[in-house]
Design an enzyme around this catalytic site. Structure first.
Site, short mmCIF file in Angstrom:
data_model
loop_
_atom_site.label_atom_id
_atom_site.label_comp_id
_atom_site.label_asym_id
_atom_site.label_seq_id
_atom_site.Cartn_x
_atom_site.Cartn_y
_atom_site.Cartn_z
N LYS A 40 22.68 7.97 -34.30
CA LYS A 40 23.33 9.28 -34.25
C LYS A 40 23.56 9.74 -32.81
CE LYS A 40 20.00 11.35 -36.49
NZ LYS A 40 19.07 10.30 -36.97
N ARG A 115 17.67 19.02 -41.01
CA ARG A 115 16.70 18.00 -41.39
C ARG A 115 16.08 18.31 -42.75
NH1 ARG A 115 13.95 14.57 -37.20
NH2 ARG A 115 15.24 15.62 -35.69
N ARG A 153 13.26 -4.11 -29.98
CA ARG A 153 13.41 -3.41 -28.70
C ARG A 153 12.23 -3.68 -27.78
NH1 ARG A 153 16.23 2.40 -29.78
NH2 ARG A 153 14.21 3.02 -30.63
N ARG A 186 7.47 -0.33 -27.29
CA ARG A 186 7.05 1.07 -27.25
C ARG A 186 6.35 1.43 -28.56
NH1 ARG A 186 12.19 4.56 -25.89
NH2 ARG A 186 12.60 3.87 -27.99
N ARG A 197 8.22 6.93 -40.27
CA ARG A 197 9.30 7.87 -40.00
C ARG A 197 10.37 7.78 -41.07
NH1 ARG A 197 11.45 6.95 -34.25
NH2 ARG A 197 12.64 8.84 -34.63
#
Ligand SMILES: [Zn+2]
Length: 245
Positions: A40, A115, A153, A186, A197
């Protein structure tokens, strides 16, 4: 929430009416909607400049209030210290203030807001009061592919450069291209954290798909595999169609 400061109706006389009328003809809200990691923020950044829209992320607004140490910032700090979530009412109040600023008069992109259903309903009222339309673009992603991409990542602990083992690998495996430091995963990108999440998103935010489908504003863009430049073309197409209505 009793302790949340509100602007009383008496404060909102003609000045408020003036404010509401300042939006440019054809101004609208582009709501970018999708799970964490669906891109997004990247899409918003690609779109803001040519649309002349403001990019609104509630995370950025929160950080701004905290940095300014104003009334909202102090409330947010106290809540975060106690491990509380920032309540809808406070988020709604911040968004209302934000969309009244000068840079929003041509329109704005909402990135990661609303949200919850409560936030969506409040936003509906705010936009209706300002005579502003809204276009919702849902960036639909396959969760397994999303997790695969995010867990690929890596970040350099020294210079902060981000890599992706799938799409942007370092020249020497495991090492930063800049100064050769050992790359790290991370905390945000660990699989357990990402799955958590996504669960929270499913419980809280996913119901908004039906909400926006019901008001006719929902458009889906498949965002699992395509690079951002390809996805943004589809979003621009939807914007053209929306403007032509
Ligand atoms: Zn580095």
């Amino acid at each position: 929430m009793k302790d949340v400061e509100r602007s009383s109706p008496e404060n909102r006389g003609e000045a408020e009416a003036d404010k509401l009328a300042r939006y440019a003809p054809g101004a609208f809200a582009l709501i970018l909607f999708g799970p964490p990691g669906s891109g997004k923020g990247t899409q918003a950044k690609l779109l803001v400049s040519d649309l002349g829209f403001a990019h609104i992320s509630t995370g950025d607004i929160l950080r701004e209030h905290i940095a300014a140490e104003d009334a909202i910032g102090r409330q947010v700090m106290a809540m975060m210290k106690n491990g509380q979530l920032v309540p809808d009412e406070l988020v709604n109040q911040m968004v209302e203030e934000r969309i009244g600023r000068d840079d929003c008069m041509n329109g704005f992109i909402l990135d990661g807001f609303p949200r919850t259903l409560g936030q969506a309903e409040n936003l509906g009222w705010l936009l209706a009061a300002r005579g502003i339309g809204h276009l919702v673009v849902h960036l639909a992603v396959d969760y397994n592919k999303l997790v695969g991409r995010l867990t690929a990542r890596r970040q350099c602990p020294q210079c902060g450069t981000l890599y992706n083992l799938l799409s942007r690998p370092p020249v020497i495996p495991g090492r930063c291209d800049i100064e050769g430091a050992l790359l790290e995963v991370r905390t945000d990108d660990q699989e357990m954290v990402i799955r958590k999440r996504l669960e929270a998103y499913d419980a809280q935010t996913r119901p908004l798909i039906e909400y926006f489908r019901a008001d006719g504003s929902l458009h889906e863009v498949e965002a699992s595999d395509a690079p951002p430049e390809v996805i943004v073309r589809q979003v621009r197409q939807l914007i053209e169609e929306f403007r032509g209505q």
